[in-house]
Design a protein around this motif. Structure first.
Motif, PDB file in Angstrom:
ATOM      1  N   GLU A  44      10.328  -1.959   4.775  1.00 35.89           N
ATOM      2  CA  GLU A  44      10.878  -0.942   3.875  1.00 35.89           C
ATOM      3  C   GLU A  44      11.705  -1.587   2.763  1.00 35.89           C
ATOM      4  OE1 GLU A  44      13.829   2.983   4.006  1.00 35.89           O
ATOM      5  OE2 GLU A  44      13.462   1.810   5.831  1.00 35.89           O
ATOM      6  N   ARG A  45      12.491  -2.586   3.140  1.00 33.07           N
ATOM      7  CA  ARG A  45      13.275  -3.287   2.111  1.00 33.07           C
ATOM      8  C   ARG A  45      12.369  -3.998   1.111  1.00 33.07           C
ATOM      9  NH1 ARG A  45      16.591  -4.292   6.688  1.00 33.07           N
ATOM     10  NH2 ARG A  45      15.603  -6.312   7.028  1.00 33.07           N
ATOM     11  N   LEU A  46      11.277  -4.564   1.609  1.00 34.86           N
ATOM     12  CA  LEU A  46      10.310  -5.204   0.711  1.00 34.86           C
ATOM     13  C   LEU A  46       9.678  -4.167  -0.222  1.00 34.86           C
ATOM     14  CD1 LEU A  46       8.462  -7.662   3.150  1.00 34.86           C
ATOM     15  CD2 LEU A  46      10.280  -8.204   1.511  1.00 34.86           C
ATOM     16  N   ALA A  47       9.372  -3.002   0.359  1.00 31.75           N
ATOM     17  CA  ALA A  47       8.750  -1.952  -0.447  1.00 31.75           C
ATOM     18  C   ALA A  47       9.696  -1.456  -1.526  1.00 31.75           C
ATOM     19  CB  ALA A  47       8.307  -0.797   0.453  1.00 31.75           C
ATOM     20  N   LEU A  48      10.975  -1.290  -1.166  1.00 33.55           N
ATOM     21  CA  LEU A  48      11.956  -0.854  -2.158  1.00 33.55           C
ATOM     22  C   LEU A  48      12.079  -1.872  -3.295  1.00 33.55           C
ATOM     23  CD1 LEU A  48      14.757   0.534   0.206  1.00 33.55           C
ATOM     24  CD2 LEU A  48      13.319   1.860  -1.365  1.00 33.55           C
ATOM     25  N   THR A  49      12.057  -3.136  -2.938  1.00 29.64           N
ATOM     26  CA  THR A  49      12.105  -4.184  -3.970  1.00 29.64           C
ATOM     27  C   THR A  49      10.870  -4.123  -4.854  1.00 29.64           C
ATOM     28  OG1 THR A  49      13.375  -5.608  -2.487  1.00 29.64           O
ATOM     29  CG2 THR A  49      12.295  -6.668  -4.358  1.00 29.64           C
ATOM     30  N   SER A  50       9.707  -3.888  -4.240  1.00 30.96           N
ATOM     31  CA  SER A  50       8.461  -3.811  -5.003  1.00 30.96           C
ATOM     32  C   SER A  50       8.446  -2.599  -5.915  1.00 30.96           C
ATOM     33  CB  SER A  50       7.264  -3.767  -4.047  1.00 30.96           C
ATOM     34  OG  SER A  50       7.199  -4.936  -3.258  1.00 30.96           O
ATOM     35  N   VAL A  51       9.053  -1.493  -5.451  1.00 33.79           N
ATOM     36  CA  VAL A  51       9.124  -0.291  -6.289  1.00 33.79           C
ATOM     37  C   VAL A  51       9.957  -0.579  -7.528  1.00 33.79           C
ATOM     38  CG1 VAL A  51      10.025   2.064  -6.408  1.00 33.79           C
ATOM     39  CG2 VAL A  51       8.744   1.337  -4.406  1.00 33.79           C
ATOM     40  N   GLU A  52      11.030  -1.316  -7.345  1.00 31.99           N
ATOM     41  CA  GLU A  52      11.909  -1.618  -8.481  1.00 31.99           C
ATOM     42  C   GLU A  52      11.202  -2.426  -9.571  1.00 31.99           C
ATOM     43  OE1 GLU A  52      15.253  -3.569  -6.819  1.00 31.99           O
ATOM     44  OE2 GLU A  52      16.086  -1.755  -5.868  1.00 31.99           O
ATOM     45  N   VAL A  53      10.281  -3.301  -9.134  1.00 31.13           N
ATOM     46  CA  VAL A  53       9.577  -4.149 -10.115  1.00 31.13           C
ATOM     47  C   VAL A  53       8.227  -3.548 -10.485  1.00 31.13           C
ATOM     48  CG1 VAL A  53      10.762  -6.229  -9.348  1.00 31.13           C
ATOM     49  CG2 VAL A  53       8.589  -5.577  -8.293  1.00 31.13           C
ATOM     50  N   GLY A  54       7.952  -2.355  -9.951  1.00 30.94           N
ATOM     51  CA  GLY A  54       6.714  -1.687 -10.324  1.00 30.94           C
ATOM     52  C   GLY A  54       5.483  -2.165  -9.596  1.00 30.94           C
ATOM     53  N   LYS A  55       5.639  -2.848  -8.448  1.00 27.65           N
ATOM     54  CA  LYS A  55       4.478  -3.346  -7.692  1.00 27.65           C
ATOM     55  C   LYS A  55       4.143  -2.464  -6.488  1.00 27.65           C
ATOM     56  CE  LYS A  55       5.180  -8.195  -8.945  1.00 27.65           C
ATOM     57  NZ  LYS A  55       5.408  -9.567  -8.437  1.00 27.65           N
ATOM     58  N   ALA A  56       4.905  -1.405  -6.267  1.00 22.10           N
ATOM     59  CA  ALA A  56       4.626  -0.495  -5.159  1.00 22.10           C
ATOM     60  C   ALA A  56       5.072   0.899  -5.550  1.00 22.10           C
ATOM     61  CB  ALA A  56       5.347  -0.946  -3.898  1.00 22.10           C
ATOM     62  N   SER A  57       4.562   1.863  -4.804  1.00 22.71           N
ATOM     63  CA  SER A  57       4.875   3.263  -5.071  1.00 22.71           C
ATOM     64  C   SER A  57       5.928   3.760  -4.095  1.00 22.71           C
ATOM     65  CB  SER A  57       3.607   4.097  -4.960  1.00 22.71           C
ATOM     66  OG  SER A  57       3.915   5.476  -4.926  1.00 22.71           O
TER      67      SER A  57
END
Length: 405
Positions: free
Chosen positions: A150-163
């Motif tokens: 989840e923390r990885l996903a939140l980081t990816s959302v911030e950089v636009g690499k995940a939804s």
């Protein structure tokens, strides 16, 4: 001579810590379980019947008074006093004691059977508790893993690499695992209650189970000939012997009974005569014999004993067949469990490899959280299956121990 059966509780080397705890629980159960106590009391009653067998028929004492005194040459008879005792044929009392003793031996074997069944029930419940607790630990680790994702996903959302949908899906999955863990906690409490009831103690007492168990590389050697030493089969041997003793007692009881007695008649002196035996009391020893001329009863008992022995032989053969079937099933189930364990181990290794690949992809900037969830679900499935395999292996081993040790 009392037949003593020693119950051997065999556990495997790779579960030594478990075996020590489990053995202690089994000993506590044998000490406190009310069913075992009832069997022991029943045995004590059967033992006491050996003392009961040492008896003789009631002594008969009679007193009679002559309302109209009969006159005899030596004087008038005033009363009659008599005492008599019947004695069974030689060896009858010993035969009764031997029969009572043989019945006590049968009750003693019942104690051994009850203890074996109790040990098996405690073992099975213990392994159930282990499996539930192990699954909870696995769920804890998976929840922690999902939190990392989840923390990885939140980081990816911030950089636009995940939804944000990926984050929600990870959170939903965490909620599902938390729910499963809470349900398992209720299962654990229910099984703990059952376990404590086997030990006849307070239902809320915490049960300590080992955190990790392994399937050994090799199975313990099973000696099928030991099946003949199972108390369930020995009981039929004891029943057969008791019928033999019953027939010996029947033969003794069909013999004549001998009786001894004594009659005493006080005689009054004749006042108008003077002679040597005037007023001499009468003493009359007696011997009697009771002959069972119409002895169809004893012949019928003999026939019944013969039929009973044939019945016991058939029952033993039937029980032996069933125990052999149970032993074969337990062996096959344990072998199947080992196969499943090995396959699930390989599957889990491959799922872990897939997880490593996903983590490396994240480091390069690409990650598919759908794949993350799929791999995590597979990992959890294989971990749960491994726990079930270990539990099943030891439960089947406990059944084998019950049958052949």
């Amino acid at each position: 001579m009392r037949y003593v059966i020693v119950i051997v509780l065999a556990f495997f080397a790779l579960a030594k810590t478990n075996a020590q705890d489990l053995t202690t629980y089994i000993q506590e159960a044998e000490k406190n379980n009310p069913e075992i106590q009832a069997f022991e009391l029943r045995y004590n009653i059967a033992e006491e019947k050996v003392n009961e067998a040492d008896w003789l028929p009631n002594t008969v004492v009679g007193v009679g008074y002559f309302v109209s005194e009969p006159e005899t040459r030596t004087g008038a008879q005033r009363a009659r006093f008599s005492v008599s005792q019947m004695l069974p044929w030689f060896g009858t009392i010993t035969a009764r004691e031997n029969y009572a003793s043989s019945m006590a031996e049968t009750q003693y074997v019942d104690i051994a059977i009850a203890k074996r069944k109790l040990a098996l029930a405690v073992s099975q419940s213990y392994y159930e508790l282990y499996a539930i607790r192990a699954k909870q630990l696995v769920l804890d680790k998976n929840i922690e893993l999902l939190e990392t994702y989840e923390r990885l996903a939140l980081t990816s959302v911030e950089v636009g690499k995940a939804s944000a949908v990926d984050v929600l899906r990870l959170q939903i999955r965490q909620n599902e695992l938390v729910q499963q863990k809470e349900v398992l906690e209720q299962d654990y409490l229910a099984e703990q209650t059952a376990f404590n009831n086997l030990l006849n103690r307070d239902e809320d007492i915490a049960v300590t189970v080992v955190e990790e168990m392994f399937i050994p590389d090799e199975d313990a050697l099973i000696l099928t000939e030991n099946l003949q030493l199972n108390p369930e089969l020995i009981k039929y041997d004891k029943l057969f012997e008791s019928v033999e003793q019953s027939e010996l007692l029947n033969q003794k009881e069909s013999a004549p009974n001998i009786g001894f007695g004594l009659d005493y008649v006080p005689v009054s002196e004749r006042p108008d005569m003077n002679f040597v035996d005037n007023g001499k009391d009468i003493v009359m020893p007696m011997v009697s014999i009771s002959i069972p001329i119409f002895n169809n009863k004893y012949k019928s008992v003999t026939k019944q004993n013969e039929l009973r022995q044939l019945e016991i032989k058939s029952q033993k053969e039937d029980r032996l067949n069933k125990l052999e079937t149970l032993l074969a099933q337990a062996q096959h189930n344990r072998n199947a469990t080992r196969i499943k364990f090995n396959v699930q181990t390989d599957n889990l290794k491959q799922a872990n490899d897939a997880e490593e690949i996903l983590i490396k992809n994240y480091e390069t900037g690409t990650i598919n959280f759908n794949d993350v969830l799929d791999v995590q679900e597979l990992q959890l499935k294989f971990q749960i299956n491994l726990i079930e395999s270990v539990k099943s292996y030891y439960i089947q081993s406990a059944i084998i121990n019950y049958l052949s040790n």
